[in-house]
Design a protein around this motif. Structure first.
Motif, PDB file in Angstrom:
ATOM      1  N   MET A 112       0.602  -0.933   0.134  1.00  0.00           N
ATOM      2  CA  MET A 112       0.074   0.122   0.305  1.00  0.00           C
ATOM      3  C   MET A 112       0.723   1.349  -0.242  1.00  0.00           C
ATOM      4  SD  MET A 112      -3.825  -1.191  -0.228  1.00  0.00           S
ATOM      5  CE  MET A 112      -3.598   0.347  -0.360  1.00  0.00           C
ATOM      6  N   GLY A 113       1.986   0.807   0.562  1.00  0.00           N
ATOM      7  CA  GLY A 113       2.919   2.753   0.681  1.00  0.00           C
ATOM      8  C   GLY A 113       3.330   2.650  -0.841  1.00  0.00           C
ATOM      9  N   GLU A 114       3.759   1.714  -1.620  1.00  0.00           N
ATOM     10  CA  GLU A 114       4.591   1.816  -3.053  1.00  0.00           C
ATOM     11  C   GLU A 114       2.872   2.129  -3.727  1.00  0.00           C
ATOM     12  OE1 GLU A 114       6.693   1.310  -4.688  1.00  0.00           O
ATOM     13  OE2 GLU A 114       7.611   1.007  -2.363  1.00  0.00           O
ATOM     14  N   ILE A 115       1.969   1.831  -3.486  1.00  0.00           N
ATOM     15  CA  ILE A 115       0.473   2.175  -4.631  1.00  0.00           C
ATOM     16  C   ILE A 115       0.216   3.535  -4.073  1.00  0.00           C
ATOM     17  CG2 ILE A 115      -1.933   1.973  -4.524  1.00  0.00           C
ATOM     18  CD1 ILE A 115      -1.026  -1.091  -4.238  1.00  0.00           C
ATOM     19  N   LEU A 116       0.039   3.973  -2.976  1.00  0.00           N
ATOM     20  CA  LEU A 116       0.256   5.737  -2.401  1.00  0.00           C
ATOM     21  C   LEU A 116       0.886   6.126  -3.347  1.00  0.00           C
ATOM     22  CD1 LEU A 116      -0.668   5.174   1.311  1.00  0.00           C
ATOM     23  CD2 LEU A 116      -2.575   6.222  -0.238  1.00  0.00           C
ATOM     24  N   LEU A 117       2.318   5.883  -3.145  1.00  0.00           N
ATOM     25  CA  LEU A 117       3.429   6.611  -4.109  1.00  0.00           C
ATOM     26  C   LEU A 117       2.905   6.680  -5.561  1.00  0.00           C
ATOM     27  CD1 LEU A 117       6.554   5.283  -3.120  1.00  0.00           C
ATOM     28  CD2 LEU A 117       5.811   7.528  -2.185  1.00  0.00           C
ATOM     29  N   SER A 118       1.982   5.617  -6.087  1.00  0.00           N
ATOM     30  CA  SER A 118       1.573   6.009  -7.624  1.00  0.00           C
ATOM     31  C   SER A 118       0.588   6.916  -7.775  1.00  0.00           C
ATOM     32  CB  SER A 118       1.409   4.299  -7.864  1.00  0.00           C
ATOM     33  OG  SER A 118       2.905   3.626  -7.819  1.00  0.00           O
ATOM     34  N   ARG A 119      -0.155   6.787  -6.394  1.00  0.00           N
ATOM     35  CA  ARG A 119      -1.691   7.724  -6.600  1.00  0.00           C
ATOM     36  C   ARG A 119      -1.001   9.182  -6.067  1.00  0.00           C
ATOM     37  NH1 ARG A 119      -5.479   5.268  -8.563  1.00  0.00           N
ATOM     38  NH2 ARG A 119      -6.873   6.773  -7.697  1.00  0.00           N
ATOM     39  N   HIS A 120       0.113   9.124  -5.812  1.00  0.00           N
ATOM     40  CA  HIS A 120       0.520  10.524  -5.430  1.00  0.00           C
ATOM     41  C   HIS A 120       0.509  11.548  -6.844  1.00  0.00           C
ATOM     42  CE1 HIS A 120       3.461  13.735  -4.611  1.00  0.00           C
ATOM     43  NE2 HIS A 120       2.513  13.806  -3.667  1.00  0.00           N
ATOM     44  N   GLU A 121       1.914  10.555  -7.480  1.00  0.00           N
ATOM     45  CA  GLU A 121       1.696  11.034  -8.897  1.00  0.00           C
ATOM     46  C   GLU A 121       1.140  10.780  -9.554  1.00  0.00           C
ATOM     47  OE1 GLU A 121       4.791   8.571 -10.987  1.00  0.00           O
ATOM     48  OE2 GLU A 121       6.029   8.797  -9.803  1.00  0.00           O
ATOM     49  N   LEU A 122      -0.105  10.700  -9.875  1.00  0.00           N
ATOM     50  CA  LEU A 122      -1.222  11.148 -10.123  1.00  0.00           C
ATOM     51  C   LEU A 122      -2.675  12.235 -10.506  1.00  0.00           C
ATOM     52  CD1 LEU A 122      -2.669   7.277 -10.661  1.00  0.00           C
ATOM     53  CD2 LEU A 122      -1.700   8.189 -12.632  1.00  0.00           C
ATOM     54  N   PHE A 123      -2.390  12.035  -9.074  1.00  0.00           N
ATOM     55  CA  PHE A 123      -3.094  13.414  -8.312  1.00  0.00           C
ATOM     56  C   PHE A 123      -2.774  14.480  -8.962  1.00  0.00           C
ATOM     57  CE2 PHE A 123      -2.768  16.483  -5.015  1.00  0.00           C
ATOM     58  CZ  PHE A 123      -4.374  16.697  -5.340  1.00  0.00           C
ATOM     59  N   ILE A 124      -0.641  14.579  -9.174  1.00  0.00           N
ATOM     60  CA  ILE A 124       0.000  15.440  -9.337  1.00  0.00           C
ATOM     61  C   ILE A 124       0.394  16.118 -10.738  1.00  0.00           C
ATOM     62  CG2 ILE A 124       2.079  16.511  -9.472  1.00  0.00           C
ATOM     63  CD1 ILE A 124       0.890  16.461  -6.389  1.00  0.00           C
ATOM     64  N   ASN A 125       0.220  14.944 -11.338  1.00  0.00           N
ATOM     65  CA  ASN A 125       0.095  14.936 -13.223  1.00  0.00           C
ATOM     66  C   ASN A 125      -1.161  14.883 -13.263  1.00  0.00           C
ATOM     67  OD1 ASN A 125       3.075  14.795 -12.631  1.00  0.00           O
ATOM     68  ND2 ASN A 125       2.920  12.427 -12.796  1.00  0.00           N
ATOM     69  N   HIS A 126      -2.588  14.634 -13.300  1.00  0.00           N
ATOM     70  CA  HIS A 126      -3.244  14.282 -13.085  1.00  0.00           C
ATOM     71  C   HIS A 126      -4.963  14.659 -12.559  1.00  0.00           C
ATOM     72  CE1 HIS A 126      -0.676  11.901 -16.736  1.00  0.00           C
ATOM     73  NE2 HIS A 126      -0.469  11.676 -16.132  1.00  0.00           N
ATOM     74  N   HIS A 127      -4.506  15.092 -11.927  1.00  0.00           N
ATOM     75  CA  HIS A 127      -6.056  15.298 -10.644  1.00  0.00           C
ATOM     76  C   HIS A 127      -6.741  13.734 -10.348  1.00  0.00           C
ATOM     77  CE1 HIS A 127      -4.158  19.569 -11.271  1.00  0.00           C
ATOM     78  NE2 HIS A 127      -4.579  18.949 -12.635  1.00  0.00           N
ATOM     79  N   ILE A 128      -6.056  12.834 -10.466  1.00  0.00           N
ATOM     80  CA  ILE A 128      -6.626  11.574 -10.017  1.00  0.00           C
ATOM     81  C   ILE A 128      -6.844  11.845  -9.058  1.00  0.00           C
ATOM     82  CG2 ILE A 128      -7.241   9.326 -10.450  1.00  0.00           C
ATOM     83  CD1 ILE A 128      -7.396  11.001 -12.965  1.00  0.00           C
ATOM     84  N   LYS A 129      -8.494  11.327  -7.788  1.00  0.00           N
ATOM     85  CA  LYS A 129      -8.497  11.382  -6.589  1.00  0.00           C
ATOM     86  C   LYS A 129      -8.526   9.927  -6.175  1.00  0.00           C
ATOM     87  CE  LYS A 129     -11.309  15.453  -5.540  1.00  0.00           C
ATOM     88  NZ  LYS A 129     -12.635  15.667  -5.284  1.00  0.00           N
ATOM     89  N   THR A 130      -8.051   9.823  -5.007  1.00  0.00           N
ATOM     90  CA  THR A 130      -7.686   8.956  -4.661  1.00  0.00           C
ATOM     91  C   THR A 130      -8.763   9.077  -2.749  1.00  0.00           C
ATOM     92  OG1 THR A 130      -5.738   7.726  -4.858  1.00  0.00           O
ATOM     93  CG2 THR A 130      -6.251   7.197  -2.785  1.00  0.00           C
TER      94      THR A 130
END
Length: 218
Positions: free
Chosen positions: A159-177
């Protein structure tokens, strides 16, 4: 024109506010009535909206309906996701399942238990982490109580690795988690490390139940 304040459930229409064609005026009391009905449909007749939870439900409603004025008062950024924390049994998961239903025209998120994701990793490996690096909105349930992943003898904080990926998605594409957790900020940092914790601050609005909130499962 679709009226976002009218929600149909089992051939019955629930009005959760008024819509003049341009502006929506939501009614919190009507939202509570709808959530109670929807909750009983999802979880059975034993489901109940507790009056003690009204303040936190109201805060979450402000977020989901994008009430900018009240979000600002509550120091909530409507562009970020929600991390809903609180003790076991306080109703976090139920609320995250229910609240997306009051905004049927918004992109829905998929709620999935964090431990199930780790079990998937143990079975198929790193493709699991890649699968959650997509543009789908997710709510990771029970963050922090999942076991460490292990695939072919190698440990991974999945989940730590997934949260890092989700953070990149949020910063670059405004994808919410979104997420739910029983842990506090210090416990999450101990589990995921300072690097992930700092990303979580950017990824989430922290909304917390009082630690004395009763266990509704009892």
């Amino acid at each position: 024109m679709v009226n976002p304040c009218k929600i149909v459930e089992e051939h019955k229409t629930y009005d959760i506010g008024t819509f003049d064609g341009k502006e929506v005026m939501y009614d919190f009391e009507k939202i509570l009535i709808y959530l109670d009905v929807k909750g009983k449909m999802c979880f059975g007749n034993g489901f109940k909206i507790y009056e003690e939870d009204h303040p936190i439900i109201l805060k979450l409603c402000h977020y989901f309906i994008k009430d900018k004025e009240n979000c600002e008062k509550n120091e909530i950024d409507p562009n970020k996701g929600i991390l809903l924390s609180g003790p076991v049994g306080c109703g976090k998961t139920s609320l995250m399942i229910l609240l997306k239903n009051i905004v049927p025209l918004q992109k829905p998120y998929i709620l999935i238990p964090s431990r199930n994701i780790v079990f998937g990793f143990n079975h198929i490996g790193y493709k699991t982490i890649e699968d959650y690096g997509c543009r789908q909105f997710f709510c990771f349930d029970d963050l922090g109580v999942e076991p460490i992943g292990r695939h072919y003898g190698k440990d991974c904080n999945v989940m730590g690795e997934i949260l890092l990926s989700r953070h990149e998605l949020f910063i670059n594409h405004h994808i919410k988690t979104h997420g739910t957790t029983n842990l506090n900020a210090e416990e999450l940092e101990d589990l995921y490390g300072n690097r992930v914790r700092s990303r979580m601050r950017e990824l989430f609005n922290l909304v917390a139940f009082d630690q004395d909130t009763s266990d509704k499962r009892k």
